[in-house]
Scaffold this motif. Structure first.
Motif, PDB file in Angstrom:
ATOM      1  N   PRO A 234      -4.395   5.797  -8.251  1.00 20.16           N
ATOM      2  CA  PRO A 234      -3.884   5.960  -6.802  1.00 20.16           C
ATOM      3  C   PRO A 234      -2.510   6.786  -6.643  1.00 20.16           C
ATOM      4  O   PRO A 234      -1.578   6.616  -7.596  1.00 20.16           O
ATOM      5  CB  PRO A 234      -3.606   4.509  -6.011  1.00 20.16           C
ATOM      6  N   VAL A 235      -2.484   7.612  -5.799  1.00 22.92           N
ATOM      7  CA  VAL A 235      -1.316   8.220  -5.389  1.00 22.92           C
ATOM      8  C   VAL A 235      -0.449   7.490  -4.369  1.00 22.92           C
ATOM      9  O   VAL A 235      -0.756   7.151  -3.473  1.00 22.92           O
ATOM     10  CB  VAL A 235      -1.623   9.644  -4.766  1.00 22.92           C
ATOM     11  N   THR A 236       0.701   7.255  -5.297  1.00 21.29           N
ATOM     12  CA  THR A 236       1.527   6.084  -4.351  1.00 21.29           C
ATOM     13  C   THR A 236       3.075   6.419  -4.194  1.00 21.29           C
ATOM     14  O   THR A 236       3.795   5.594  -3.753  1.00 21.29           O
ATOM     15  CB  THR A 236       1.592   4.902  -5.192  1.00 21.29           C
ATOM     16  N   HIS A 237       3.512   7.587  -4.551  1.00 21.55           N
ATOM     17  CA  HIS A 237       5.055   8.026  -4.258  1.00 21.55           C
ATOM     18  C   HIS A 237       5.386   7.740  -2.820  1.00 21.55           C
ATOM     19  O   HIS A 237       6.807   7.430  -2.757  1.00 21.55           O
ATOM     20  CB  HIS A 237       5.290   9.202  -4.836  1.00 21.55           C
ATOM     21  N   HIS A 238       4.626   8.122  -1.981  1.00 18.55           N
ATOM     22  CA  HIS A 238       4.823   8.089  -0.418  1.00 18.55           C
ATOM     23  C   HIS A 238       4.940   6.667  -0.094  1.00 18.55           C
ATOM     24  O   HIS A 238       5.879   6.082   0.646  1.00 18.55           O
ATOM     25  CB  HIS A 238       3.678   8.653   0.201  1.00 18.55           C
ATOM     26  N   ILE A 239       4.233   6.009  -0.708  1.00 20.88           N
ATOM     27  CA  ILE A 239       3.918   4.440  -0.171  1.00 20.88           C
ATOM     28  C   ILE A 239       5.400   3.891  -0.827  1.00 20.88           C
ATOM     29  O   ILE A 239       5.884   2.946  -0.320  1.00 20.88           O
ATOM     30  CB  ILE A 239       2.719   3.848  -1.063  1.00 20.88           C
ATOM     31  N   THR A 240       5.621   3.920  -2.018  1.00 20.16           N
ATOM     32  CA  THR A 240       6.898   3.490  -2.826  1.00 20.16           C
ATOM     33  C   THR A 240       8.144   3.869  -2.329  1.00 20.16           C
ATOM     34  O   THR A 240       8.957   2.859  -2.230  1.00 20.16           O
ATOM     35  CB  THR A 240       6.706   3.383  -4.202  1.00 20.16           C
ATOM     36  N   LEU A 241       8.225   5.032  -1.831  1.00 29.76           N
ATOM     37  CA  LEU A 241       9.500   5.498  -1.261  1.00 29.76           C
ATOM     38  C   LEU A 241       9.625   5.110  -0.055  1.00 29.76           C
ATOM     39  O   LEU A 241      10.938   4.536   0.630  1.00 29.76           O
ATOM     40  CB  LEU A 241       9.609   7.079  -1.359  1.00 29.76           C
ATOM     41  N   VAL A 242       8.715   5.189   0.937  1.00 26.10           N
ATOM     42  CA  VAL A 242       8.867   4.687   2.462  1.00 26.10           C
ATOM     43  C   VAL A 242       9.089   3.092   2.321  1.00 26.10           C
ATOM     44  O   VAL A 242       9.852   2.640   3.233  1.00 26.10           O
ATOM     45  CB  VAL A 242       7.828   5.014   3.135  1.00 26.10           C
ATOM     46  N   SER A 243       8.425   2.448   1.274  1.00 25.19           N
ATOM     47  CA  SER A 243       8.594   0.909   1.297  1.00 25.19           C
ATOM     48  C   SER A 243      10.292   0.647   0.943  1.00 25.19           C
ATOM     49  O   SER A 243      10.802  -0.199   1.611  1.00 25.19           O
ATOM     50  CB  SER A 243       7.674   0.560   0.164  1.00 25.19           C
TER      51      SER A 243
END
Length: 349
Positions: A234-243
Motif C-alpha cells: 500500500p502507498v501510505t505516505h499521504h495517509i500517515t502525513l495527513v494523520s
C-alpha cells in the motif's frame, strides 16, 4: 548561500532525480528523512532534514519533480512506453536532453516552492502543492499537447459505460489493491492509527516535538522501496502525513489522526481520477491528498474552532466512514452479481 550556486545545486538535484528515477529519489528522501530525525533526536544541531531530505538533494519539489517531468518528456520523445514510468532510471535511455529537463524542473520546483512558502508557508504543505503544480506543468507541456482540457486525460467508452470517471466499477484506478471504499478505510485506519500514535508520543517530548509529524511519512516513503522490486504494497505516505498533521492540529488526539488518514485516502484516490489515471504522465495522487489535507488541518481546523479535547466528533466520522464502506461493498457485490451472465443450460442427449 549564493543564489547562482543554489540554482546550480537545484538543477543537480532535479537531474539526479531524473537519472535514478522519481520513485527511487522519493525513497531516498524517506531514508534520509529518518536519518535526519535520528540526528535531531540525538541533539544534533545541523539541519540535515532541511538541507538534504527536503533540500536540494532529495526534496520532492526538486528531485522527485525532476524525475516526473523527465519521464513525461521521455515518453513524448519516444524513449519510454509510458510517461507515468517513474521507476526507470532515465540515464539508461542514453539521452542527456531528458536529464536536462529533469534538472530544469528541479530548479523551477525550488523557485515555485520558495515563492509559495514566502506567503503561505504556515497555511499548508507547500512541498506537496509544488509537486502538484509542477506535475500539471509537465503534463501540460509533454502529455496534454498544450491543451488545458488535456490535463484531465481521456475517458474511454468502456469507462463511460461502466459509470464514468469516478465509478467504483471502472477499471481506471490508481491502485488496484486500494480501489474499494473498504480497502481505503481499512488501510487508513491501520496506517493512520499507527502514525497518529507515534506522532502523539513524539509531540510529548521536547527533544522530538519539532520532527513529530514526519516519522510516519518517513517510514511510508521508505517502504516504497519494495515497489522497485515489483512487490505490491500500500502507498501510505499521504495517509500517515495527513494523520500526523491532524494529531498536531488537535493537540494530540489520535482519533482525529485517523480521520485525517481517511480523508487523505479518499482525497488522493478521487483526485487521481481527475488528473492522473486517464492521462499518460504522473500527477502524484499522494501529493494532492497531502496538499488539501494539510490545508484542512493546518488552516481550516483552527479557524473552525474544532476542539481536539473531545472524541465524539472524530469517532462519529470514523463510524460513518466504516458504515459507508460496508454499504458500498454490499452494493458493489449486488451489481457484480447482476452483471454476471448466466450459463446456458447443458443439453441432455
Amino acid at each position: 548561500m549564493d543564489v547562482l550556486l543554489m540554482l546550480f545545486l537545484t538543477f543537480c538535484g532535479g537531474a539526479f532525480g531524473a537519472m535514478i528515477g522519481g520513485l527511487a529519489s522519493f525513497v531516498l528522501c524517506g531514508v534520509t528523512l529518518l536519518l535526519g530525525m535520528m540526528l535531531a533526536m540525538s541533539g544534533g544541531q545541523f539541519d540535515f532534514i532541511g538541507s538534504v531530505a527536503f533540500g536540494v538533494v532529495f526534496g520532492p519539489h526538486i528531485s522527485f519533480v525532476g524525475g516526473v517531468a523527465a519521464a513525461a518528456f521521455a515518453k513524448k520523445m519516444g524513449y519510454l512506453e509510458s510517461g507515468k514510468d517513474i521507476s526507470t532510471g532515465l540515464l539508461s535511455l542514453k539521452n542527456l536532453n531528458i536529464i536536462m529537463v529533469g534538472g530544469l524542473f528541479g530548479t523551477l520546483g525550488y523557485l515555485v516552492n520558495s515563492g509559495i512558502a514566502s506567503f503561505a508557508g504556515n497555511a499548508l504543505d507547500t512541498v506537496a502543492l509544488t509537486v502538484f503544480i509542477m506535475a500539471l506543468l509537465s503534463k501540460f507541456l509533454f502529455d496534454a499537447n498544450l491543451s488545458l482540457r488535456g490535463l484531465f486525460g481521456t475517458v474511454s467508452k468502456e469507462t463511460e459505460n461502466a459509470g464514468g470517471r469516478f465509478s467504483f466499477h471502472s477499471e481506471g484506478v490508481w491502485l488496484a489493491f486500494m480501489k474499494t471504499p473498504a480497502e481505503k478505510v481499512f488501510v487508513a485506519i491501520v496506517a493512520g492509527g499507527l502514525s497518529a500514535y507515534v506522532t502523539q508520543l513524539l509531540l510529548q517530548n521536547p527533544a522530538t516535538e519539532s520532527v513529530a509529524v514526519l516519522f510516519g511519512f518517513g517510514i511510508s516513503a521508505t517502504s516504497l522501496l519494495f515497489l522497485q522490486f515489483g512487490i505490491n504494497i500500500p502507498v501510505t505516505h499521504h495517509i500517515t502525513l495527513v494523520s500526523a498533521y491532524a494529531v498536531a492540529a488537535s493537540g494530540g488526539n489520535i482519533y482525529w489522526g485517523i480521520v485525517g488518514a481517511i480523508i487523505a485516502a479518499f482525497l488522493s484516490d478521487a483526485l487521481a481520477k481527475v488528473f492522473h489515471v486517464y492521462g499518460d504522465s504522473h500527477v502524484d495522487p499522494p501529493a494532492m491528498g497531502i496538499m488539501i489535507g494539510s490545508f484542512l488541518f493546518i488552516t481550516i481546523f483552527p479557524l473552525a474552532g474544532i476542539s481536539g479535547e473531545t472524541n465524539v466528533l472524530p469517532i462519529l466520522i470514523i463510524t460513518i466512514a466504516i458504515a459507508y464502506s460496508i454499504v458500498q461493498g454490499l452494493r458493489n457485490k449486488e451489481v457484480k452479481n447482476l452483471m454476471k451472465v448466466p450459463e446456458a443450460p447443458k443439453s441432455v442427449n
